[in-house]
Design a protein around this motif. Structure first.
Motif, PDB file in Angstrom:
ATOM      1  N   LEU A  99      -6.138   2.884   0.988  1.00 19.21           N
ATOM      2  CA  LEU A  99      -5.948   1.435   0.843  1.00 19.21           C
ATOM      3  C   LEU A  99      -4.496   1.111   0.481  1.00 19.21           C
ATOM      4  N   TYR A 100      -3.876   1.929  -0.349  1.00 21.42           N
ATOM      5  CA  TYR A 100      -2.485   1.701  -0.750  1.00 21.42           C
ATOM      6  C   TYR A 100      -1.537   1.852   0.437  1.00 21.42           C
ATOM      7  N   ILE A 101      -1.720   2.902   1.211  1.00 22.69           N
ATOM      8  CA  ILE A 101      -0.857   3.123   2.374  1.00 22.69           C
ATOM      9  C   ILE A 101      -1.014   1.981   3.377  1.00 22.69           C
ATOM     10  N   ASP A 102      -2.240   1.520   3.590  1.00 26.40           N
ATOM     11  CA  ASP A 102      -2.445   0.397   4.511  1.00 26.40           C
ATOM     12  C   ASP A 102      -1.771  -0.871   4.007  1.00 26.40           C
ATOM     13  N   SER A 103      -1.833  -1.123   2.708  1.00 29.09           N
ATOM     14  CA  SER A 103      -1.176  -2.321   2.183  1.00 29.09           C
ATOM     15  C   SER A 103       0.341  -2.218   2.297  1.00 29.09           C
ATOM     16  N   GLN A 104       0.890  -1.027   2.088  1.00 31.66           N
ATOM     17  CA  GLN A 104       2.327  -0.833   2.239  1.00 31.66           C
ATOM     18  C   GLN A 104       2.756  -0.992   3.697  1.00 31.66           C
ATOM     19  N   ASP A 105       1.955  -0.468   4.622  1.00 32.12           N
ATOM     20  CA  ASP A 105       2.268  -0.630   6.042  1.00 32.12           C
ATOM     21  C   ASP A 105       2.229  -2.098   6.455  1.00 32.12           C
ATOM     22  N   LYS A 106       1.263  -2.829   5.938  1.00 31.47           N
ATOM     23  CA  LYS A 106       1.158  -4.246   6.278  1.00 31.47           C
ATOM     24  C   LYS A 106       2.350  -5.031   5.727  1.00 31.47           C
ATOM     25  N   LYS A 107       2.825  -4.676   4.530  1.00 35.46           N
ATOM     26  CA  LYS A 107       4.008  -5.336   3.961  1.00 35.46           C
ATOM     27  C   LYS A 107       5.252  -5.063   4.802  1.00 35.46           C
TER      28      LYS A 107
END
Length: 140
Positions: A99-107
């Motif tokens: 979930l953290y990696i996905d949120s960073q990618d989206k940012k």
């Protein structure tokens, strides 16, 4: 004229609501534009799948198979529960990392490519079964 995304009937170009089904059509257009703004992500995010794998290894191998074998020979049943508890914590960490990696990618403007549902499953099922194991260790 444009087409309603819900009922697929023709509506005027500047419509906010569909005259036929009554649903708001601008929200769908805004969401489609947000999704199309994100760039294709070449980085793999397999943490959620690893979390699911760890969860099932802990559940099937340690809780069911090894726990049953140790219980049958009247051994210390706490040992497989402790080991599976460690595996469940690893599964939760993998889900959180996904979930953290996905949120960073989206940012950064990239599409998230981890499976959010697998991540939530690995987090919450591991937490639930881990708490059950912990209660079994404490009560025995």
């Amino acid at each position: 004229m444009r087409e309603c995304p819900y009922c697929h009937k023709d509506i005027p170009q500047d419509s906010v609501y569909c005259y036929h089904c009554g649903k708001a059509v601008d929200e769908v257009i805004v969401k489609e534009k947000e999704v199309s703004k994100l760039k294709k992500n070449s980085r793999k995010n397999s943490w959620s799948k690893l979390g699911i794998l760890l969860f099932f290894v802990g559940l099937i191998v340690f809780d069911f198979i090894i726990g049953t074998m140790i219980s049958a020979i009247h051994g210390n049943i706490k040992l497989p529960y402790y080991m599976s508890l460690i595996i469940y914590v690893g599964s939760m960490v993998c889900g959180i990392l996904s979930l953290y990696i996905d949120s960073q990618d989206k940012k950064r403007g990239y599409e998230p490519n981890g499976n959010k549902n697998y991540a939530y499953i690995s987090i919450f099922l591991s937490l639930f079964i881990g708490l059950i194991n912990l209660s079994q260790v404490i009560l025995k």
